[in-house]
Design a protein around this motif. Structure first.
Motif, short mmCIF file in Angstrom:
data_model
loop_
_atom_site.label_atom_id
_atom_site.label_comp_id
_atom_site.label_asym_id
_atom_site.label_seq_id
_atom_site.Cartn_x
_atom_site.Cartn_y
_atom_site.Cartn_z
N ILE A 1 0.84 -1.21 0.00
CA ILE A 1 0.00 0.00 0.00
C ILE A 1 0.87 1.26 0.00
CG2 ILE A 1 -1.98 -1.10 1.12
CD1 ILE A 1 -0.98 0.20 3.78
N THR A 2 2.09 1.12 -0.54
CA THR A 2 3.02 2.26 -0.52
C THR A 2 2.44 3.46 -1.24
OG1 THR A 2 4.87 0.70 -0.48
CG2 THR A 2 5.36 2.99 -1.06
N THR A 3 1.88 3.24 -2.42
CA THR A 3 1.29 4.36 -3.19
C THR A 3 0.16 5.01 -2.41
OG1 THR A 3 1.84 3.23 -5.26
CG2 THR A 3 0.23 5.02 -5.37
N LEU A 4 -0.71 4.17 -1.84
CA LEU A 4 -1.83 4.70 -1.06
C LEU A 4 -1.32 5.47 0.15
CD1 LEU A 4 -4.92 4.76 -0.62
CD2 LEU A 4 -4.68 2.65 0.69
N LYS A 5 -0.28 4.91 0.81
CA LYS A 5 0.27 5.56 1.99
C LYS A 5 0.92 6.89 1.62
CE LYS A 5 0.75 4.87 6.45
NZ LYS A 5 -0.38 4.56 7.34
N THR A 6 1.56 6.93 0.45
CA THR A 6 2.19 8.17 -0.01
C THR A 6 1.15 9.26 -0.21
OG1 THR A 6 3.94 6.92 -1.12
CG2 THR A 6 3.62 9.21 -1.80
N TYR A 7 0.04 8.89 -0.87
CA TYR A 7 -1.04 9.87 -1.06
C TYR A 7 -1.67 10.27 0.27
CZ TYR A 7 -0.98 9.24 -6.14
OH TYR A 7 -0.61 9.24 -7.45
N GLU A 8 -1.77 9.28 1.18
CA GLU A 8 -2.33 9.58 2.51
C GLU A 8 -1.46 10.57 3.26
OE1 GLU A 8 -3.15 7.26 6.72
OE2 GLU A 8 -3.15 6.10 4.85
N ASN A 9 -0.13 10.35 3.20
CA ASN A 9 0.80 11.27 3.87
C ASN A 9 0.75 12.66 3.25
OD1 ASN A 9 1.64 9.26 5.61
ND2 ASN A 9 3.37 8.64 4.34
N LEU B 1 -1.85 13.91 1.77
CA LEU B 1 -3.13 14.49 2.17
C LEU B 1 -3.05 15.04 3.59
CD1 LEU B 1 -6.07 14.90 1.26
CD2 LEU B 1 -6.62 12.70 2.30
N ILE B 2 -2.39 14.28 4.49
CA ILE B 2 -2.21 14.76 5.87
C ILE B 2 -1.36 16.02 5.88
CG2 ILE B 2 -1.14 14.19 8.09
CD1 ILE B 2 -1.90 11.26 7.55
N GLU B 3 -0.30 16.02 5.06
CA GLU B 3 0.57 17.19 4.99
C GLU B 3 -0.18 18.41 4.47
OE1 GLU B 3 4.77 18.54 2.82
OE2 GLU B 3 4.12 16.44 2.77
N SER B 4 -1.01 18.17 3.43
CA SER B 4 -1.82 19.28 2.89
C SER B 4 -2.81 19.78 3.92
CB SER B 4 -2.56 18.80 1.63
OG SER B 4 -1.67 18.43 0.61
N GLY B 5 -3.43 18.84 4.67
CA GLY B 5 -4.36 19.25 5.71
C GLY B 5 -3.68 20.07 6.78
N ASN B 6 -2.46 19.66 7.16
CA ASN B 6 -1.71 20.43 8.16
C ASN B 6 -1.37 21.82 7.65
OD1 ASN B 6 -1.74 18.28 9.96
ND2 ASN B 6 0.22 17.45 9.24
N LYS B 7 -0.97 21.89 6.37
CA LYS B 7 -0.65 23.20 5.79
C LYS B 7 -1.88 24.10 5.72
CE LYS B 7 3.36 21.85 3.01
NZ LYS B 7 3.91 21.70 1.63
N LEU B 8 -3.05 23.47 5.39
CA LEU B 8 -4.29 24.25 5.34
C LEU B 8 -4.66 24.77 6.72
CD1 LEU B 8 -6.52 22.19 2.87
CD2 LEU B 8 -5.67 24.52 2.54
N ARG B 9 -4.46 23.91 7.75
CA ARG B 9 -4.76 24.35 9.11
C ARG B 9 -3.81 25.47 9.55
NH1 ARG B 9 -6.51 18.99 9.84
NH2 ARG B 9 -4.39 18.19 10.07
N GLU B 10 -2.54 25.33 9.15
CA GLU B 10 -1.58 26.39 9.47
C GLU B 10 -1.95 27.69 8.78
OE1 GLU B 10 2.23 24.94 8.39
OE2 GLU B 10 2.30 23.38 9.95
N LEU B 11 -2.38 27.57 7.51
CA LEU B 11 -2.79 28.75 6.76
C LEU B 11 -4.03 29.38 7.38
CD1 LEU B 11 -2.37 30.58 4.29
CD2 LEU B 11 -3.78 28.99 2.97
N SER B 12 -5.00 28.53 7.76
CA SER B 12 -6.22 29.03 8.40
C SER B 12 -5.88 29.71 9.72
CB SER B 12 -7.20 27.88 8.63
OG SER B 12 -8.32 28.30 9.36
N ASP B 13 -4.97 29.08 10.48
CA ASP B 13 -4.55 29.65 11.76
C ASP B 13 -3.86 31.00 11.54
OD1 ASP B 13 -4.36 29.26 14.62
OD2 ASP B 13 -2.22 29.06 14.33
N HIS B 14 -2.99 31.05 10.53
CA HIS B 14 -2.29 32.30 10.22
C HIS B 14 -3.28 33.38 9.79
CE1 HIS B 14 0.75 35.06 8.75
NE2 HIS B 14 0.16 35.06 7.56
N LEU B 15 -4.27 32.96 8.97
CA LEU B 15 -5.27 33.91 8.49
C LEU B 15 -6.08 34.49 9.65
CD1 LEU B 15 -6.67 35.25 6.07
CD2 LEU B 15 -8.19 33.26 5.94
N GLN B 16 -6.47 33.63 10.60
CA GLN B 16 -7.22 34.11 11.76
C GLN B 16 -6.37 35.05 12.61
OE1 GLN B 16 -10.36 33.73 12.42
NE2 GLN B 16 -10.78 32.37 10.70
#
Length: 398
Positions: free
Chosen positions: A154-162, A164-179
């Protein structure tokens, strides 16, 4: 009566006991013949056929294992490896696995002996082996006393999952910065309104007051007084706007006092009833967390006034040992959570999604309980860490 006469009488066809014994003997004889020449051969034939089928199944399983592109290992009930395919040996650095215990090769696999009554399907377990991620599933066959261990790449799936998690963290950081940027601009605007526009209006009011005091013409004096009254109302409104942008009570007195001040102001200006209850020993939080919790309460109250048709709302601020919980509830008309959650901005301004993201950025939990005609309750829980605590205070607790 002589012995011959007794025997002749016992073996007489008219003797019911003799007839019964003959019938019982005949039945046992038939059972013996059926068992020896029909039932036992059938059982033996069935057992032979079963063993043949099981042998064929084992051969097919072994062939399937060798042809399977994914690693596969077969172990007995003690975890001893009975069979593997070539790919399984490759991930074990090409060492021979047969005869070894699975825990020696892959100690992280949670292997349990198969249940003798029924099969067990365990998994999936996810592990990284030699830079490759595998989903590992164990299927037990208790009748054969074996367990099949399947490794699925499941390496490919895990890569996409990681990613996605990284993108989610960046979005949360961006949202936090925006607030944070929004809050900083609010404070700058509040300071500008207070120090610039507010002081300018105050100085202008003083000038009009002096002009009014010197004016002898009553008509002109009335005009001055009307201007002064308008300016006083404007200054008062400006103070309210400035406070909403940067609540000084929050900064100086803490979250509990600021929430009480906010609800008292709402009660004085509307027909709704409200209360703030503080449970536990109140502590000062870091300013960022305090302002965020205050904004949530402010937003929730705004929506209660606009949409709920409630006659009462309450705010519970609960300080626990390592947790702060804020509960905002009303007795209004409520709403359908699924319907509202599907909208892009389900709560005006911040929205449910934004609130959830900000709470999660503090590793907290956000819950909302609502249903039509049964009111609404918002529950926010934030774990308290040392860097989020400023000082203790209980002079405002109630």
């Amino acid at each position: 009566m002589s012995l011959d006469e007794l025997l002749q009488s016992f073996f007489s066809p008219s003797n019911p006991i003799y007839i019964s014994l003959l019938i019982v003997g005949a039945i046992f004889g038939m059972i013996y013949v059926l068992n020896k020449y029909m039932i036992n051969p059938s059982i033996s034939k069935y057992q032979l056929e079963k063993e043949k089928v099981e042998l064929e199944a084992a051969k097919l399983m072994a062939l399937f294992a060798q042809l399977n592109p994914d690693p596969m290992i077969r172990v007995n009930s003690d975890g001893i490896i009975l069979e593997t395919n070539k790919v399984a040996e490759e991930i074990a650095f090409n060492q021979k696995l047969k005869g070894k215990n699975i825990k020696e090769i892959f100690p992280f696999i949670k292997f349990e002996q198969p249940d003798s009554a029924s099969g067990r399907h365990t998994g999936p377990q996810s592990y990284k082996i030699n830079d490759t991620y595998y989903s590992i599933v164990l299927r037990s066959e208790p009748t054969l006393g074996i367990t099949q261990i399947y490794f699925h790449d499941i390496t490919t799936l895990k890569t996409y999952e990681n990613r996605l998690i990284e993108s989610g963290n960046k979005l949360r950081e961006l949202s936090d910065h925006l607030q944070n940027v929004i809050e900083t601009e609010r404070q700058n605007l509040a300071r500008g309104l207070h120090d610039g526009v507010g002081q300018g209006l105050s100085m202008l009011r003083i000038k009009f007051v002096k002009l009014s005091e010197r004016e002898t013409d009553l008509k002109q004096k009335a005009i001055y007084n009307e201007i002064i009254k308008t300016m006083e109302d404007t200054i008062h409104e400006l103070k309210n706007i400035s406070y909403d942008l940067k609540p000084r009570m929050l900064e100086e007195m803490g979250l509990g006092f600021a929430l009480k001040y906010l609800t008292d102001k709402v009660v004085s200006e509307t027909d709704i009833k409200a209360e703030v209850n503080i449970v536990g020993e109140e502590i000062r939080l870091d300013s960022k967390l305090e302002i965020y919790l205050y904004r949530i309460a402010q937003e929730a109250i705004t929506n209660i006034l606009k949409y709920s048709h409630a006659t009462h709302f309450s705010i519970q601020l609960i300080f626990l040992n390592k947790l702060i919980r804020m509960m905002i509830s009303d007795n209004g008309k409520g709403f359908d959570i699924e319907e509202v959650s599907s909208r892009k901005s389900s709560i005006n301004g911040m929205g449910l999604i934004n609130i959830r993201e900000r709470v999660e950025s503090y590793k907290g939990e956000f819950k909302i309980e609502a249903s039509p005609e049964n009111g609404t309750m918002i529950i926010i829980e934030i774990p308290l860490e040392k860097e989020r605590i400023w000082q203790k205070q209980n002079q405002y607790a109630s």
